[in-house]
Design a protein around this motif. Sequence first.
Motif, PDB file in Angstrom:
ATOM      1  N   VAL A 137      10.564   5.917  -8.127  1.00  0.00           N
ATOM      2  CA  VAL A 137      10.896   6.998  -9.394  1.00  0.00           C
ATOM      3  C   VAL A 137      10.505   6.290 -10.581  1.00  0.00           C
ATOM      4  O   VAL A 137      10.444   5.061 -10.552  1.00  0.00           O
ATOM      5  CB  VAL A 137      12.703   7.167  -9.566  1.00  0.00           C
ATOM      6  N   VAL A 138      10.279   7.018 -11.695  1.00  0.00           N
ATOM      7  CA  VAL A 138       9.985   6.478 -12.877  1.00  0.00           C
ATOM      8  C   VAL A 138      11.027   6.673 -13.799  1.00  0.00           C
ATOM      9  O   VAL A 138      11.911   7.883 -13.708  1.00  0.00           O
ATOM     10  CB  VAL A 138       8.845   7.245 -13.523  1.00  0.00           C
ATOM     11  N   LEU A 139      11.490   5.686 -14.217  1.00  0.00           N
ATOM     12  CA  LEU A 139      12.878   5.654 -15.292  1.00  0.00           C
ATOM     13  C   LEU A 139      12.270   5.458 -16.531  1.00  0.00           C
ATOM     14  O   LEU A 139      11.579   4.361 -16.932  1.00  0.00           O
ATOM     15  CB  LEU A 139      13.778   4.594 -14.828  1.00  0.00           C
ATOM     16  N   GLU A 140      12.841   6.479 -17.545  1.00  0.00           N
ATOM     17  CA  GLU A 140      12.565   6.183 -19.123  1.00  0.00           C
ATOM     18  C   GLU A 140      13.657   6.218 -19.783  1.00  0.00           C
ATOM     19  O   GLU A 140      14.773   6.840 -19.456  1.00  0.00           O
ATOM     20  CB  GLU A 140      11.530   7.030 -19.368  1.00  0.00           C
ATOM     21  N   PRO A 141      13.902   5.590 -20.972  1.00  0.00           N
ATOM     22  CA  PRO A 141      15.100   5.802 -21.761  1.00  0.00           C
ATOM     23  C   PRO A 141      15.115   7.212 -22.508  1.00  0.00           C
ATOM     24  O   PRO A 141      14.081   7.784 -22.847  1.00  0.00           O
ATOM     25  CB  PRO A 141      14.739   4.642 -23.107  1.00  0.00           C
ATOM     26  N   GLY A 142      16.210   7.844 -22.396  1.00  0.00           N
ATOM     27  CA  GLY A 142      16.607   8.995 -23.147  1.00  0.00           C
ATOM     28  C   GLY A 142      17.884   9.195 -23.711  1.00  0.00           C
ATOM     29  O   GLY A 142      19.069   8.649 -23.390  1.00  0.00           O
ATOM     30  N   GLU A 143      18.030   9.746 -24.878  1.00  0.00           N
ATOM     31  CA  GLU A 143      19.280   9.833 -25.703  1.00  0.00           C
ATOM     32  C   GLU A 143      20.270  10.839 -25.100  1.00  0.00           C
ATOM     33  O   GLU A 143      19.991  11.766 -24.817  1.00  0.00           O
ATOM     34  CB  GLU A 143      18.881  10.067 -27.106  1.00  0.00           C
ATOM     35  N   GLY A 144      21.436  10.304 -25.124  1.00  0.00           N
ATOM     36  CA  GLY A 144      22.393  11.211 -24.347  1.00  0.00           C
ATOM     37  C   GLY A 144      23.656  11.480 -25.382  1.00  0.00           C
ATOM     38  O   GLY A 144      23.930  10.414 -26.484  1.00  0.00           O
ATOM     39  N   GLU A 145      24.655  12.170 -25.383  1.00  0.00           N
ATOM     40  CA  GLU A 145      25.808  12.377 -25.932  1.00  0.00           C
ATOM     41  C   GLU A 145      26.981  11.481 -25.414  1.00  0.00           C
ATOM     42  O   GLU A 145      28.030  11.409 -25.954  1.00  0.00           O
ATOM     43  CB  GLU A 145      26.216  13.785 -26.219  1.00  0.00           C
ATOM     44  N   GLY A 146      26.786  10.833 -24.339  1.00  0.00           N
ATOM     45  CA  GLY A 146      27.859  10.109 -23.712  1.00  0.00           C
ATOM     46  C   GLY A 146      28.757  10.682 -22.943  1.00  0.00           C
ATOM     47  O   GLY A 146      30.030  10.288 -22.617  1.00  0.00           O
ATOM     48  N   ASP A 149       0.585  -0.970   0.045  1.00  0.00           N
ATOM     49  CA  ASP A 149      -0.159   0.159   0.041  1.00  0.00           C
ATOM     50  C   ASP A 149       0.804   1.237  -0.101  1.00  0.00           C
ATOM     51  O   ASP A 149       0.612   2.210  -0.837  1.00  0.00           O
ATOM     52  CB  ASP A 149      -1.066   0.070   1.224  1.00  0.00           C
ATOM     53  N   LEU A 150       1.847   1.243   0.829  1.00  0.00           N
ATOM     54  CA  LEU A 150       2.790   2.186   0.833  1.00  0.00           C
ATOM     55  C   LEU A 150       3.441   2.583  -0.646  1.00  0.00           C
ATOM     56  O   LEU A 150       3.607   3.732  -1.057  1.00  0.00           O
ATOM     57  CB  LEU A 150       4.043   2.108   1.927  1.00  0.00           C
ATOM     58  N   ALA A 151       3.827   1.404  -0.872  1.00  0.00           N
ATOM     59  CA  ALA A 151       4.687   1.612  -2.512  1.00  0.00           C
ATOM     60  C   ALA A 151       3.604   2.060  -3.260  1.00  0.00           C
ATOM     61  O   ALA A 151       4.215   2.842  -4.385  1.00  0.00           O
ATOM     62  CB  ALA A 151       5.019   0.143  -2.846  1.00  0.00           C
ATOM     63  N   VAL A 152       2.525   1.703  -3.411  1.00  0.00           N
ATOM     64  CA  VAL A 152       1.373   2.120  -4.555  1.00  0.00           C
ATOM     65  C   VAL A 152       1.134   3.419  -4.439  1.00  0.00           C
ATOM     66  O   VAL A 152       1.383   4.379  -5.472  1.00  0.00           O
ATOM     67  CB  VAL A 152       0.083   1.397  -4.162  1.00  0.00           C
ATOM     68  N   GLU A 153       0.960   4.149  -3.107  1.00  0.00           N
ATOM     69  CA  GLU A 153       1.063   5.596  -3.153  1.00  0.00           C
ATOM     70  C   GLU A 153       2.234   6.289  -3.740  1.00  0.00           C
ATOM     71  O   GLU A 153       1.943   7.597  -4.337  1.00  0.00           O
ATOM     72  CB  GLU A 153       0.635   5.854  -1.321  1.00  0.00           C
ATOM     73  N   ALA A 154       3.372   5.845  -3.304  1.00  0.00           N
ATOM     74  CA  ALA A 154       4.567   6.526  -3.650  1.00  0.00           C
ATOM     75  C   ALA A 154       4.337   6.544  -5.426  1.00  0.00           C
ATOM     76  O   ALA A 154       4.932   7.228  -6.249  1.00  0.00           O
ATOM     77  CB  ALA A 154       5.707   6.077  -3.150  1.00  0.00           C
ATOM     78  N   ALA A 155       4.209   5.263  -5.876  1.00  0.00           N
ATOM     79  CA  ALA A 155       4.293   4.845  -7.139  1.00  0.00           C
ATOM     80  C   ALA A 155       3.357   6.020  -7.933  1.00  0.00           C
ATOM     81  O   ALA A 155       3.754   6.396  -9.157  1.00  0.00           O
ATOM     82  CB  ALA A 155       4.021   3.527  -7.822  1.00  0.00           C
ATOM     83  N   ARG A 156       2.183   6.083  -7.340  1.00  0.00           N
ATOM     84  CA  ARG A 156       0.921   7.016  -8.052  1.00  0.00           C
ATOM     85  C   ARG A 156       1.598   8.535  -8.401  1.00  0.00           C
ATOM     86  O   ARG A 156       1.470   9.099  -9.165  1.00  0.00           O
ATOM     87  CB  ARG A 156      -0.144   7.026  -7.071  1.00  0.00           C
ATOM     88  N   LYS A 157       2.495   8.836  -7.147  1.00  0.00           N
ATOM     89  CA  LYS A 157       2.922  10.386  -7.255  1.00  0.00           C
ATOM     90  C   LYS A 157       4.031  10.375  -8.128  1.00  0.00           C
ATOM     91  O   LYS A 157       4.151  11.301  -9.022  1.00  0.00           O
ATOM     92  CB  LYS A 157       3.263  10.884  -5.914  1.00  0.00           C
ATOM     93  N   ALA A 158       4.936   9.381  -8.156  1.00  0.00           N
ATOM     94  CA  ALA A 158       5.980   9.280  -9.321  1.00  0.00           C
ATOM     95  C   ALA A 158       5.339   9.276 -10.882  1.00  0.00           C
ATOM     96  O   ALA A 158       5.903  10.071 -11.641  1.00  0.00           O
ATOM     97  CB  ALA A 158       6.798   8.052  -8.875  1.00  0.00           C
ATOM     98  N   LEU A 159       4.482   8.512 -11.039  1.00  0.00           N
ATOM     99  CA  LEU A 159       3.736   8.484 -12.320  1.00  0.00           C
ATOM    100  C   LEU A 159       3.139   9.653 -12.613  1.00  0.00           C
ATOM    101  O   LEU A 159       3.202  10.270 -13.905  1.00  0.00           O
ATOM    102  CB  LEU A 159       2.790   7.422 -12.374  1.00  0.00           C
TER     103      LEU A 159
END
Length: 331
Positions: A173-182, A62-72
């Motif tokens: 946290v939400v992680l998504e792929p993003g392009e970088g220059e290295g 339940d705690l995890a779900v609440e944190a996840a909702r805010k992150a999303l």
Amino acid sequence: MELQPLTKVLRSVVTGVGGYLPDEIVTNADLSKLVDTTDEWIIERTGIRQRHRAAPDQPVSDLAVEAARKALAAAGRTPADVDLIIVGTTTPDLTFPAVATIVQRKLGCPVGIAFDVQAVCSGFVYALSTADGFVARNRSKCALVIGAETMTRLMDWTDRGTCVLFGDGAGAVVLEPGEGEGTTQDRGLLGFALRADGTKQDLLYVDGGVSTNGQIGHLRMQGNQVFRHAVVNISEAVVAAAADAGVNVADVDWFIPHQANQRILEGVARRLGIDEKKVISTVAKHANTSAASIPLALYEGITDGRIKPGQLLLLEAMGGGLTWGACVVRL
């Protein structure tokens, strides 16, 4: 001569952060009615003034779900977008299934990948590194990485050396792929250092388990030894993670440590030469929430405006096992 285009690098980018703390607050004065301690004794040795405790009918999912909702929400995503969930926890709802699958069900996420990571207080850093292996290889488009704990349920309330230290909470946290220059200017996860030493188990452990005595058990700790190892080991991992990222510790905008004890936070910062003004500390209000402490501190720093997009963050933790590690991320 024709210039060749730069090769793009796929990074795991933090696009949203969330946190949740249970409603009940337990002060040091409250604990002084249960065990031989005082507010002054606790503050002097730990810096802790209060902690949050989950309700009896409130499992860690339940705690995890609440944190996840805010992150999303912060990331502008919905549960329908999530294809990977990793939960760092020591206090699961059940022996199985994994908390991550329960979170998946409660959020209403589609079929995807979901599992837990158990590295105690280092769980969030370990989970981030694991998620990076999916996102940065383009095998996940939207990952939830959660640290969630109900540590108060592992306490021996007659042991004043441990029961005053811990609290409950969750961060995500939400992680998504993003392009970088290295380069080190890229957004995303830039470097890691993970460590474990199983020979130090007796310094911090729980004296119960399914295949030993069939009991939940209580947390046991040799505080002075843990303190000594924490300052030395964490400092080494921080330097290694910074080297892996190609940055100097001095370049970091914010140091976000595991919130174990204010003295440990200060000891590590001092050893590394980090200005105390760069340290995010929530231990006074949250106590030690184990795997939840880093994302909760990150969430607070973002919410109150201290941490801003583009800044370089250094995360670190040490927990039972012993396990420890550090991560460098540009927000």
